[in-house]
Structure formats: structure tokens, C-alpha cells
Scaffold this active site. Structure first.
Site, PDB file in Angstrom:
ATOM      1  CE1 TYR A  33      48.317  36.310  43.374  1.00  0.00           C
ATOM      2  CE2 TYR A  33      47.960  33.843  42.465  1.00  0.00           C
ATOM      3  CZ  TYR A  33      47.670  35.250  42.695  1.00  0.00           C
ATOM      4  OH  TYR A  33      46.078  35.796  42.404  1.00  0.00           O
ATOM      5  CE  LYS A 148      46.723  35.309  46.253  1.00  0.00           C
ATOM      6  NZ  LYS A 148      45.274  35.642  45.879  1.00  0.00           N
TER       7      LYS A 148
END
Length: 286
Positions: A33, A148
Site C-alpha cells: 500500500y 510497505k
């Protein structure tokens, strides 16, 4: 809350926006994300977040779902449909939908979800003006925090520990007692000798986009920086402690585990860097 969400090619009312129950993001946290700040309806640090997104996808061998320009159009359209002037836009890309099996599925298209919401900027400015509280706890995350990923359960537990203590953020520390990062932020101190310090990103630390932008500002302003780890005890003895993130910008912490930091007020370095970052982010937003 987002009023309209983008899901795999269509814009839907938030309450009707869904993904398949066998989406691998739901079943395996098999996805990544990014979060962009929104200034005046425009994207802050667009290129930095896109570069990190592509790196995360490549590390997990998830195909890039669309071109940079196409994704920019989706992000901006989601912002427009939600009438967000100041806030955040959230993007999630997973490996897609397939019958549940740990190994990668073949020929599966990635799932893409985008939402946007307004942020109360006055509330954030008030917190930055008075400073926030922090707590610490051991870092129990996996060994690839440089990606991430949406696998954020340890971060969730750390943030919850902060909330239950009446604090804003939880700073996590490794087996040597050295702070790695916050549950959703990068961590910085101005140590007791007046030197600005933050941990380097080679040691399983997420390369924060706000952190990267701040490094450029620090260099431009001629501030001496030491990219070197610091311990929990060093943080508690520091003149200043602050954290950075796309939704936080630069947030001073004025206490840590109940110990007052400095004089218990936001320090001049954090205050100066917050102002400089906000000015640059607003100026360069696209």
C-alpha cells in the site's frame, strides 16, 4: 470516511465497494500500500510514493497494475469524487483473487483499491503546537520491513498500546534496545549534544517518503545530520524527539513512557522542519 472508492476499474459508493473473499490481500496480507498526503486537492510527493510502490511490488513479484500516469489519474479522480482538499488518499495493490493456496497463483491480475478522506488539519496543527506523547515496546515485526506490505498486525498492536496509554505513537526497539521506527512513522531525535539523528534505512527500516523529503530539506538548510541508531534511553535524554509520516508530517513527541522530553514542549528543530516540509509539500503537490 471516503464516500466513493475505486475498486478494480470502477468507482463505487464506499459501502458497496468490495473485493472477493479469496483476494490474497484478505487471506495472506499478500499486497502493498501507499498513502499520499493531499494538499489543496493535489498529491504530495507523488514521485517518491510511486517509486516506493514499484519497489515494493517488485520485491513481492506482484505485477505493476497500470502505468504511473493512469494511476495518477485514478488517484486524482478518487480525490475529486470525495471532494478532498486536505487529507489523504490510500492505495492498496494485492496479488489478486485465486483459490486459497500459499504459493503464487498463475495468471492472476492484481487487485487495486483506492480511497480518499479528509483530514482535520486544524487538529493536527494543534497537536503539533503542544506536542504529543509516545510510548515504547519491543519490535516484533517480520524481517522485511523495507517493503510497505499490508501485513501490519504488529504495527496495529503497537499503535493500540499507544492508544491505551493515552499516547499518540509507539516507538519500537530491537533486541539491543535501539529504536527502529514508530508503528506508522519514522523516528528522529535531537540528542543531548544537540545533534539531529535518525536511523539509517539499511537496517530493516522503511524508507519513508516524508523522511526522504525531510533529508533534502535538512541538507538545503545546512543542518548536520547523523544517520545512526539511538537507544530508548538516549531518546528519553534527548532535547527533542519527533516522528514523520505522510499523514503526520513532522510531529513532536514531548514525553516517552511518561518521561518528559527536554522542557516538555515542541523543540525548535522539529517546529522548523515541520514548517519547511509543509511549505515544500504544498508548493510541489501535483
Amino acid at each position: 470516511m471516503s464516500r466513493v472508492a475505486y475498486v478494480n476499474g470502477t468507482y463505487r459508493p464506499h459501502g458497496q465497494a468490495v473485493v472477493h473473499i479469496e483476494d490474497r490481500g484478505f487471506q495472506f496480507a499478500d499486497g502493498v500500500y501507499e498513502v499520499w498526503g493531499v494538499f489543496g486537492g493535489r498529491l504530495a510527493d507523488f514521485d517518491g510514493h510511486m517509486t516506493r510502490l514499484h519497489r515494493s511490488l517488485n520485491e513481492l513479484r506482484i505485477p505493476i497494475p497500470m502505468t504511473r500516469e493512469a494511476l495518477k489519474q485514478v488517484l486524482n479522480e478518487t480525490i475529486r469524487r470525495n471532494r478532498v482538499q486536505n487529507g489523504i488518499v490510500y492505495l492498496q495493490v494485492t496479488r489478486g483473487t485465486a483459490p486459497r493456496d500459499h504459493a503464487f497463483p498463475q495468471d492472476t491480475a492484481p487487485s487495486v483499491v483506492v480511497t480518499a478522506k479528509r483530514v482535520d488539519t486544524a487538529k493536527g496543527e494543534a497537536m503539533a503546537a503542544r506536542g504529543a506523547a509516545g510510548v515504547t515496546q519491543p519490535d516484533i515485526r517480520w524481517g522485511r520491513c523495507d517493503i510497505k506490505t499490508v501485513g501490519l498486525l504488529p504495527n496495529v498492536l503497537a499503535k493500540q498500546a499507544a492508544r491505551e496509554s493515552g499516547a499518540y505513537e509507539c516507538l519500537m526497539y530491537d533486541e539491543m534496545g535501539l529504536i527502529t521506527e514508530g508503528s506508522s512513522t519514522n523516528a528522529w531525535i535531537v540528542d543531548e549534544n544537540g545533534k539531529l539523528r535518525t536511523r539509517d534505512t539499511q537496517a530493516n527500516i522503511l524508507k519513508g517518503v516524508t523522511r526522504t523529503q525531510l533529508l533534502d530539506i535538512i541538507a538545503e538548510e545546512g543542518v548536520e545530520l547523523d544517520e545512526r541508531p539511538f537507544s530508548v534511553e538516549e531518546a528519553k535524554k534527548a532535547r527533542e524527539v519527533f516522528v514523520t509520516a505522510a499523514s503526520t508530517f513532522v510531529m513532536p513527541l514531548v514525553s516517552l513512557d511518561g518521561v518528559r522530553i527536554g522542557d516538555g514542549k515542541p523543540g525548535p528543530v522539529a517546529t522548523r522542519l515541520r514548517a519547511a516540509y509543509l511549505e515544500q509539500a504544498d508548493r510541489d503537490a501535483v
